[in-house]
Design a protein around this motif. Sequence first.
Motif, PDB file in Angstrom:
ATOM      1  N   ALA A  58       0.856  -1.182   0.000  1.00 16.49           N
ATOM      2  CA  ALA A  58       0.000   0.000   0.000  1.00 16.49           C
ATOM      3  C   ALA A  58       0.895   1.235   0.000  1.00 16.49           C
ATOM      4  CB  ALA A  58      -0.909   0.007   1.219  1.00 16.49           C
ATOM      5  N   LYS A  59       0.628   2.170  -0.913  1.00 21.02           N
ATOM      6  CA  LYS A  59       1.361   3.432  -0.966  1.00 21.02           C
ATOM      7  C   LYS A  59       0.354   4.559  -0.804  1.00 21.02           C
ATOM      8  CE  LYS A  59       5.255   1.814  -3.626  1.00 21.02           C
ATOM      9  NZ  LYS A  59       6.172   2.079  -4.719  1.00 21.02           N
ATOM     10  N   LEU A  60       0.600   5.404   0.190  1.00 18.72           N
ATOM     11  CA  LEU A  60      -0.317   6.474   0.541  1.00 18.72           C
ATOM     12  C   LEU A  60       0.397   7.811   0.397  1.00 18.72           C
ATOM     13  CD1 LEU A  60      -3.197   6.846   1.994  1.00 18.72           C
ATOM     14  CD2 LEU A  60      -1.831   7.240   4.029  1.00 18.72           C
ATOM     15  N   GLU A  61      -0.178   8.719  -0.392  1.00 15.93           N
ATOM     16  CA  GLU A  61       0.398  10.054  -0.579  1.00 15.93           C
ATOM     17  C   GLU A  61      -0.016  10.949   0.577  1.00 15.93           C
ATOM     18  OE1 GLU A  61      -0.952  11.595  -4.306  1.00 15.93           O
ATOM     19  OE2 GLU A  61       0.484  10.413  -5.449  1.00 15.93           O
ATOM     20  N   VAL A  62       0.969  11.376   1.370  1.00 16.86           N
ATOM     21  CA  VAL A  62       0.681  12.244   2.507  1.00 16.86           C
ATOM     22  C   VAL A  62       1.711  13.375   2.589  1.00 16.86           C
ATOM     23  CG1 VAL A  62      -0.675  10.699   3.961  1.00 16.86           C
ATOM     24  CG2 VAL A  62       1.790  10.480   3.941  1.00 16.86           C
ATOM     25  N   PRO A  63       1.790  14.215   1.548  1.00 18.42           N
ATOM     26  CA  PRO A  63       2.749  15.320   1.598  1.00 18.42           C
ATOM     27  C   PRO A  63       2.411  16.287   2.716  1.00 18.42           C
ATOM     28  CG  PRO A  63       1.225  15.622  -0.218  1.00 18.42           C
ATOM     29  CD  PRO A  63       0.959  14.263   0.355  1.00 18.42           C
ATOM     30  N   GLY A  64       3.436  16.760   3.386  1.00 22.56           N
ATOM     31  CA  GLY A  64       3.221  17.719   4.458  1.00 22.56           C
ATOM     32  C   GLY A  64       2.860  17.102   5.790  1.00 22.56           C
ATOM     33  N   VAL A  65       2.758  15.781   5.843  1.00 25.16           N
ATOM     34  CA  VAL A  65       2.446  15.091   7.089  1.00 25.16           C
ATOM     35  C   VAL A  65       3.744  14.522   7.652  1.00 25.16           C
ATOM     36  CG1 VAL A  65       1.131  13.210   8.164  1.00 25.16           C
ATOM     37  CG2 VAL A  65       0.142  14.498   6.265  1.00 25.16           C
ATOM     38  N   GLU A  66       3.958  14.744   8.927  1.00 24.09           N
ATOM     39  CA  GLU A  66       5.144  14.197   9.589  1.00 24.09           C
ATOM     40  C   GLU A  66       4.933  12.708   9.862  1.00 24.09           C
ATOM     41  OE1 GLU A  66       8.004  15.811  10.243  1.00 24.09           O
ATOM     42  OE2 GLU A  66       7.169  17.577   9.261  1.00 24.09           O
ATOM     43  N   PRO A  67       5.984  11.890   9.678  1.00 24.42           N
ATOM     44  CA  PRO A  67       5.845  10.449   9.943  1.00 24.42           C
ATOM     45  C   PRO A  67       5.331  10.132  11.350  1.00 24.42           C
ATOM     46  CG  PRO A  67       7.939  10.904   8.885  1.00 24.42           C
ATOM     47  CD  PRO A  67       7.306  12.233   9.192  1.00 24.42           C
ATOM     48  N   LYS A  68       5.683  10.950  12.337  1.00 26.44           N
ATOM     49  CA  LYS A  68       5.222  10.701  13.707  1.00 26.44           C
ATOM     50  C   LYS A  68       3.715  10.918  13.859  1.00 26.44           C
ATOM     51  CE  LYS A  68       6.208  15.370  15.176  1.00 26.44           C
ATOM     52  NZ  LYS A  68       7.089  16.277  15.829  1.00 26.44           N
ATOM     53  N   GLU A  69       3.086  11.568  12.870  1.00 23.32           N
ATOM     54  CA  GLU A  69       1.647  11.829  12.906  1.00 23.32           C
ATOM     55  C   GLU A  69       0.831  10.734  12.215  1.00 23.32           C
ATOM     56  OE1 GLU A  69       0.248  14.315  14.562  1.00 23.32           O
ATOM     57  OE2 GLU A  69       2.194  15.121  15.154  1.00 23.32           O
ATOM     58  N   ILE A  70       1.489   9.652  11.768  1.00 26.63           N
ATOM     59  CA  ILE A  70       0.818   8.588  11.016  1.00 26.63           C
ATOM     60  C   ILE A  70       0.847   7.291  11.812  1.00 26.63           C
ATOM     61  CG2 ILE A  70       0.806   7.247   8.881  1.00 26.63           C
ATOM     62  CD1 ILE A  70       2.322   9.572   7.571  1.00 26.63           C
ATOM     63  N   ASN A  71      -0.283   6.594  11.840  1.00 31.56           N
ATOM     64  CA  ASN A  71      -0.373   5.271  12.463  1.00 31.56           C
ATOM     65  C   ASN A  71      -0.963   4.298  11.455  1.00 31.56           C
ATOM     66  OD1 ASN A  71       0.409   5.983  15.237  1.00 31.56           O
ATOM     67  ND2 ASN A  71      -1.461   7.206  15.182  1.00 31.56           N
ATOM     68  N   ALA A  72      -0.393   3.103  11.385  1.00 32.12           N
ATOM     69  CA  ALA A  72      -0.904   2.056  10.494  1.00 32.12           C
ATOM     70  C   ALA A  72      -1.104   0.785  11.313  1.00 32.12           C
ATOM     71  CB  ALA A  72       0.057   1.805   9.347  1.00 32.12           C
ATOM     72  N   SER A  73      -2.217   0.090  11.064  1.00 30.17           N
ATOM     73  CA  SER A  73      -2.484  -1.168  11.760  1.00 30.17           C
ATOM     74  C   SER A  73      -3.300  -2.082  10.854  1.00 30.17           C
ATOM     75  CB  SER A  73      -3.233  -0.916  13.073  1.00 30.17           C
ATOM     76  OG  SER A  73      -4.487  -0.327  12.812  1.00 30.17           O
TER      77      SER A  73
END
Length: 147
Positions: free
Chosen positions: A54-69
């Motif tokens: 899975a590839k998700l485009e999230v420009p401008g989002v910090e990696p610490k602000e993302i959760n995947a489960s």
Amino acid sequence: MRAMVPWTGMNLLFKDEMDRLFDRFFEPRLGAFEVVGEWMPKLDLSETKDAYVAKLEVPGVEPKEINASVREGLLVITGEKTREEEEEKNEKFHRVERAWGTFVRTIPLPGPVDTEKTTAAFKDGVLTVTLPKTTAAKGTFIPVKAG
């Protein structure tokens, strides 16, 4: 003859937009899973021999602000993009198109995955989640013998 080719003479940009509109109209929908946030980043889900990616485009989002489960056969990705602080208080906007706020993407996985070996990497504004297939999902090759 022109009546048989409905897009002849039509602006190609308009035709592409109409094609995309009709394609989206006939896409399978996930009901309540579709949009559960203030914005929805674009996602591609592909499959290799050994994994789903899975590839998700999230420009401008910090990696610490993302959760995947992974839960009950679903890939769930949540995060938040914070709004930039305006430098000047009297700034007047003529157009605001960039999205910010929270997002949730819930994608059903095509088959069982090994959650212990699942990895997520973030580079250049793209989150890549690699979900290795379980042995059962890979299938078993059975050779056919003559005779």
